[in-house]
Scaffold this motif. Sequence first.
Motif, short mmCIF file in Angstrom:
data_model
loop_
_atom_site.label_atom_id
_atom_site.label_comp_id
_atom_site.label_asym_id
_atom_site.label_seq_id
_atom_site.Cartn_x
_atom_site.Cartn_y
_atom_site.Cartn_z
N LYS A 247 -29.14 5.01 54.79
CA LYS A 247 -29.81 5.12 53.40
C LYS A 247 -31.37 4.53 53.49
O LYS A 247 -32.23 5.54 52.91
CB LYS A 247 -29.25 4.35 52.57
CG LYS A 247 -27.90 5.15 51.88
CD LYS A 247 -27.30 4.28 51.01
CE LYS A 247 -25.98 4.98 50.44
NZ LYS A 247 -24.96 4.37 49.80
N ARG A 287 -26.84 8.09 38.36
CA ARG A 287 -26.84 9.15 39.48
C ARG A 287 -25.17 9.49 39.92
O ARG A 287 -24.73 8.43 40.03
CB ARG A 287 -27.57 8.59 40.63
CG ARG A 287 -27.96 10.11 41.54
CD ARG A 287 -28.29 9.73 42.97
NE ARG A 287 -27.21 9.06 43.83
CZ ARG A 287 -27.36 7.82 44.45
NH1 ARG A 287 -28.59 7.24 44.62
NH2 ARG A 287 -26.36 7.49 45.03
N ASP A 289 -22.22 10.97 41.90
CA ASP A 289 -21.98 11.31 43.24
C ASP A 289 -20.60 12.02 43.43
O ASP A 289 -19.73 11.34 43.07
CB ASP A 289 -22.29 10.03 44.13
CG ASP A 289 -23.53 9.46 44.30
OD1 ASP A 289 -24.58 10.15 43.51
OD2 ASP A 289 -23.79 8.48 44.79
N ASN A 301 -17.13 10.52 43.17
CA ASN A 301 -17.06 9.36 44.28
C ASN A 301 -17.51 8.21 43.62
O ASN A 301 -16.62 7.19 43.32
CB ASN A 301 -17.97 9.50 45.47
CG ASN A 301 -18.23 8.29 46.28
OD1 ASN A 301 -16.81 7.70 46.41
ND2 ASN A 301 -19.18 8.04 46.66
N GLU A 302 -18.53 8.15 42.75
CA GLU A 302 -18.78 7.22 42.05
C GLU A 302 -20.20 7.47 40.94
O GLU A 302 -20.66 8.73 41.33
CB GLU A 302 -19.48 5.91 42.76
CG GLU A 302 -20.76 6.47 43.78
CD GLU A 302 -21.31 5.23 44.34
OE1 GLU A 302 -21.04 4.16 43.90
OE2 GLU A 302 -22.18 5.31 45.15
N ASN A 304 -23.87 5.66 39.98
CA ASN A 304 -24.64 4.55 40.08
C ASN A 304 -25.44 4.11 38.79
O ASN A 304 -26.23 5.19 38.57
CB ASN A 304 -25.66 4.81 41.41
CG ASN A 304 -24.87 4.82 42.69
OD1 ASN A 304 -24.05 3.74 43.02
ND2 ASN A 304 -24.46 5.78 43.38
MG MG Z 1 -22.74 5.85 47.18
#
Ligand code: MG
Length: 345
Positions: A247, A287, A289, A301-302, A304
């Motif tokens: 990242k 955001r 994901d 997934n998640e 943020n």
């Molecule tokens: Mg992530």
Amino acid sequence: MKKKLGLLYGGKSAEHNVSLQTAKAVTAALDLYKFDVYPIYISIDGTWTEGEKLETPASTIEELQLTENGGTEHVLSMLAQGKYDVVFPLLHGPNGEDGTVQGLLEVLNVPYVGNGVLASSAGMDKVIMKNVFAQAGLKQVGYTHMTRTEWEQNKEAGCALIEREIGWPCFVKPANLGSSVGISKCQNKEELIGAMEEAFQFDRKVIIEEGVVAREIEVGILGNEMPVCSVIGEIVPKKDFYDYKAKYEDEDTALIIPADLTDAQKMEMEQLAIRAFRSLDCSGLVRADFFLTESGDLLINEVNTMPGFTPFSMFPLLWKEAGVEYPQLIEKMIGLAVERHIEKQ
Ligand code: MG
Ligand code: ADP
Ligand code: MG
């Protein structure tokens, strides 16, 4: 009238340095003719320090690591006295993105950028977040969780449960963190034990998920009551998964913007992302994901609630592609903060 903006960054979290880099970029993008910008640094041990009004953008992150001028009590009294028209928390992870700072600002009646207390805290805890998503009918990978106490009482039983309910490969993650800190992928029991011990270094609660083979697709959302989606992007980590190093340190993790998707996939993803946003009662920005599996399923997934926000991070790049440049994006977020504050009154 110029707005007085308190830029809050650093923080008592593993993502302290990421926050410093973001703060530097934001000072460079803010129009100092429109805003009086006051840096507020939270050191890694949690001391708050207010800087002088910025005359020029910060040129190094060291410059932003303030040590003089007041300390925590001074900054809190400035906040309580209404010195700032709006505060911009550029904080990631626990003690910043998790609703704690948001709660402080609520109590002091200070408008702030980004998600409120509930969305921030629910979004920070991957177990709670997934429970809410499940309730909203969003598809996701199988998951379970364990506290440190449960794990330490009986590691054998813990491993057996994970093997039975989740299987291999599995992902082990601290429940409350981001930037892939403390996350491991495990193929067997031996790796699982190591991964659990590692994750418990960061949190007393750990989530264990089914590992999927999937494309990683992300979308930005902006707004309060009427959220809108950005262009959709894809990350292609060169490594096994999108870990901390990939990242922030590797330059070869590809961000593909826009992602190569069919119109139907894009539409589905936007609908799911907005549903995720609403299910957590988000505001300002997130955001969202997703994993796009080989069979075409979009699994969330998640979200943020304070995504990576340097000019080279996914969220700003997605908005850039949608026609919103970085400085404009920052101003929109500040505008949404003020709007929400007024709506709440
Ligand atoms: Mg992530
Ligand atoms: P963070 O909040 O730290 O970003 P994530 O849950 O997004 O945590 O996990 C980080 C990365 O790990 C993801 O971007 C992805 O590459 C990989 N990953 C996480 N969970 C899974 C999973 N269940 N299956 C496959 N890959 C995963
Ligand atoms: Mg995250």
